[in-house]
Each structure stands twice: as structure tokens, then as C-alpha cells.
Scaffold this motif. Sequence first.
Motif, PDB file in Angstrom:
ATOM      1  N   THR A   1      21.624  34.580 -41.943  1.00 53.05           N
ATOM      2  CA  THR A   1      21.965  34.424 -43.322  1.00 53.05           C
ATOM      3  C   THR A   1      22.366  33.173 -43.514  1.00 53.05           C
ATOM      4  O   THR A   1      22.907  32.886 -44.583  1.00 53.05           O
ATOM      5  CB  THR A   1      23.309  35.402 -43.415  1.00 53.05           C
ATOM      6  N   ARG A   2      22.124  32.169 -42.602  1.00 55.52           N
ATOM      7  CA  ARG A   2      22.788  30.777 -42.930  1.00 55.52           C
ATOM      8  C   ARG A   2      22.000  29.911 -41.951  1.00 55.52           C
ATOM      9  O   ARG A   2      21.735  30.142 -40.752  1.00 55.52           O
ATOM     10  CB  ARG A   2      24.168  30.658 -42.510  1.00 55.52           C
ATOM     11  N   ARG A   3      21.296  28.929 -42.616  1.00 56.22           N
ATOM     12  CA  ARG A   3      20.532  27.724 -41.886  1.00 56.22           C
ATOM     13  C   ARG A   3      21.271  26.380 -42.029  1.00 56.22           C
ATOM     14  O   ARG A   3      21.638  26.029 -42.851  1.00 56.22           O
ATOM     15  CB  ARG A   3      19.212  27.658 -42.472  1.00 56.22           C
ATOM     16  N   SER A   4      21.434  25.869 -40.866  1.00 50.05           N
ATOM     17  CA  SER A   4      22.195  24.549 -40.835  1.00 50.05           C
ATOM     18  C   SER A   4      21.228  23.474 -40.461  1.00 50.05           C
ATOM     19  O   SER A   4      20.189  23.691 -39.586  1.00 50.05           O
ATOM     20  CB  SER A   4      23.203  24.640 -39.738  1.00 50.05           C
ATOM     21  N   ASN A   5      21.038  22.451 -41.423  1.00 49.06           N
ATOM     22  CA  ASN A   5      20.136  21.277 -41.006  1.00 49.06           C
ATOM     23  C   ASN A   5      20.558  20.100 -40.949  1.00 49.06           C
ATOM     24  O   ASN A   5      21.585  19.845 -41.471  1.00 49.06           O
ATOM     25  CB  ASN A   5      18.997  21.208 -42.490  1.00 49.06           C
ATOM     26  N   CYS A   6      20.103  19.116 -39.889  1.00 47.27           N
ATOM     27  CA  CYS A   6      20.818  18.037 -39.353  1.00 47.27           C
ATOM     28  C   CYS A   6      19.860  16.703 -40.139  1.00 47.27           C
ATOM     29  O   CYS A   6      18.637  16.902 -39.959  1.00 47.27           O
ATOM     30  CB  CYS A   6      20.824  18.128 -37.932  1.00 47.27           C
TER      31      CYS A   6
END
Length: 341
Positions: free
Chosen positions: A247-252
Motif C-alpha cells: 500500500t506504500r512505496r518508498s523511493n530514494c
Amino acid sequence: MHKPSFQLTNIHIYFNLHIGSSYFVFQQPEYPRDCKEVLNACSSTHNTSGVYLIKPDGYSEPFEAYCENDLENGGWTVLQRRLMESINFNRTWKDFRNGFGFPRSEVWLGNEKVAFLTNQKQYQLRLEFQNAAGQSYYVTYDNFRISHEWGQYALSSLGSYRGTPNSNIEWCPTNEIFTNEACERTCEDPETCVSSTSLAKPERCACVSEYMIHEGNCIPQNQCGCFVADKEGVLGNGESFINSDCTRRSNCSNNQVTLEENYQCSDDATCDERNGIRRCYCNDGYEGDGVECTREMIPKDCKDLLTDDTRDGVYTVYPDNWPTAFRFTARWKERRRMDGD
């Protein structure tokens, strides 16, 4: 306080009432409050080193401590004795709070006891070390005190330093430990060990475990710009991480994390982890990135299969209104020759 940067085989830590301190006693306590009071008590054991019951002001009950009376003028309370032999010092917070080991051998007295002890008078701290070559060193501080549990037993005072002349004791920088571990990592590239060319010494101060290097400093990994709590780790530049229910994607990017709060699997996809990568995967018969999935083309007959690159072989087709698929052998090369291709 950090570990000295040489291999230790023997560590002793004591503290004693600081010279020049004074206090008023209006009522003789039932138990001595520290080893200095043990030494000053009228007893046949006067000046004898050993295990005694002491009870600091405010502490709930008396406990055993080793009193060292053969060092200087005596009256030293042993906080730690470590001989690198039988006791494991890799312990939990609770163990260090309560203490462990045996007063006559290897021991840690316990953070809670040390807090009560050091907050009743002004004490001198003495640390003795011996390295693998048998060389001995010591350092002292004249105003040693730590906080209670509510302050996480933080060091609140040390006072003035004194040590063995020409001891050449070096202390590891903040957050670094003396270790033989070879792998240090950076916030910017958490998956790669620092080049082995910089790890010339087999044992040295290093930034390891839950710490990472950022701009030359060793910091807790949760202070790195691309630390992701869902992952409990740090992302490298250009990497992404999807949480457990997709439900959530973290991008660096550029050492900063951006979140896609609206990341969601297609109705024709499944949240899954495959080959170590968790994301949305399209179901069988569909293709796409998992967020958007489209039905794959299902061939009904040979015409649906024929392209310029189609080769001879066995194929499966799914004719309309036919209960099952069936397989057949197609010879496209022969068909093209007959057609004049």
C-alpha cells in the motif's frame, strides 16, 4: 565512554570516594553505603579485600559488591571486572540494568546500582586495562556520575582526567567501536562494503552494526536520509521499497525518501515477494507492472500466432466455443515457401 583502540585482555573498573569530599552523617546506616564506608568501619576485616554487603542511599535492599582495599589507599568499589574468559558481556539492556557475573571473578555490578551509588557523593572513577602484550594502563576521572533509568543511565559527569604517563591510549570516535569486522557501510550506498583498501589493520575503530558513515561521520542508520522504517534499513540511491501489504512505496533519490501513498495493486494482481522483491505481480493471463495489468492475448487460431518471427514448433490455441485448448505442430517455413515468401 568508548573502548580504547587496542586489543584488551583484562579490564577493571573501580570507583572511590573522591579525596577532599565531605558529608555529614546524622545516623549510622544499617549497611555501609559504599566500599569506602566498609573500609572505615570498625571490624576485624579492616583493610581486607573481598565481597561485602552495601546499600546506597535510596536503594531498596543491600547487595554484594567486591571491595578492593589493596589499590592505593583502598575503599574502591568494583563496577566491572572483565578477564575475557567465562562471562559473556554481549547482553540485553535488562542484564546491564540489573548486573551479572560474580563479584569475585568477572562481573558487571549493574547500571541501576551504579546510578544510586554515584548520586550520593562525589566519586573518583578508575579504569585499568591490559593489552595482549601484557602492558597495563589506567585512567582516572575525579567526578564520576551517571543518571538513573529515566535518563537511560547516561554519563552525566566525569570531571578531570588523569592517566598512566605515556600510555598512548587512543579512544574510538563517537559511535565507532574497536573491532575486527571488515565491513563498513555508507548512507549513500548501504549495500556495499567500504573498499578493503581502507581496512589495512585487522583490528581498529570502525562504524559497524546499526551505524553508517555519512560525510565522514558515523551516525545511527535511522538518521540516514533514506532510512525506511518499514524496511528497518537504508535504501541506496535509486532504490525502492514496498511495504508488507503493498500500500506504500518508498523511493530514494539524492539521499532523500519520497513516498507513494497511493501505491496499490490492480484488481488483477497479487501482493507477493518473489526472488527477494516484494511488489504487485499481475495474475496469470495478465501482464503489466502490477499496478496496471492487461489481459494477455489468447491465440484462437494459427493466424493469431503468425508473425514474421514465428518459427516451426508445437503451439497451443484456444478456439472460440471450444471446451478445451489443443496443441498442434505448425510448419510455417513450408507454408511461406508455398505462398512464395
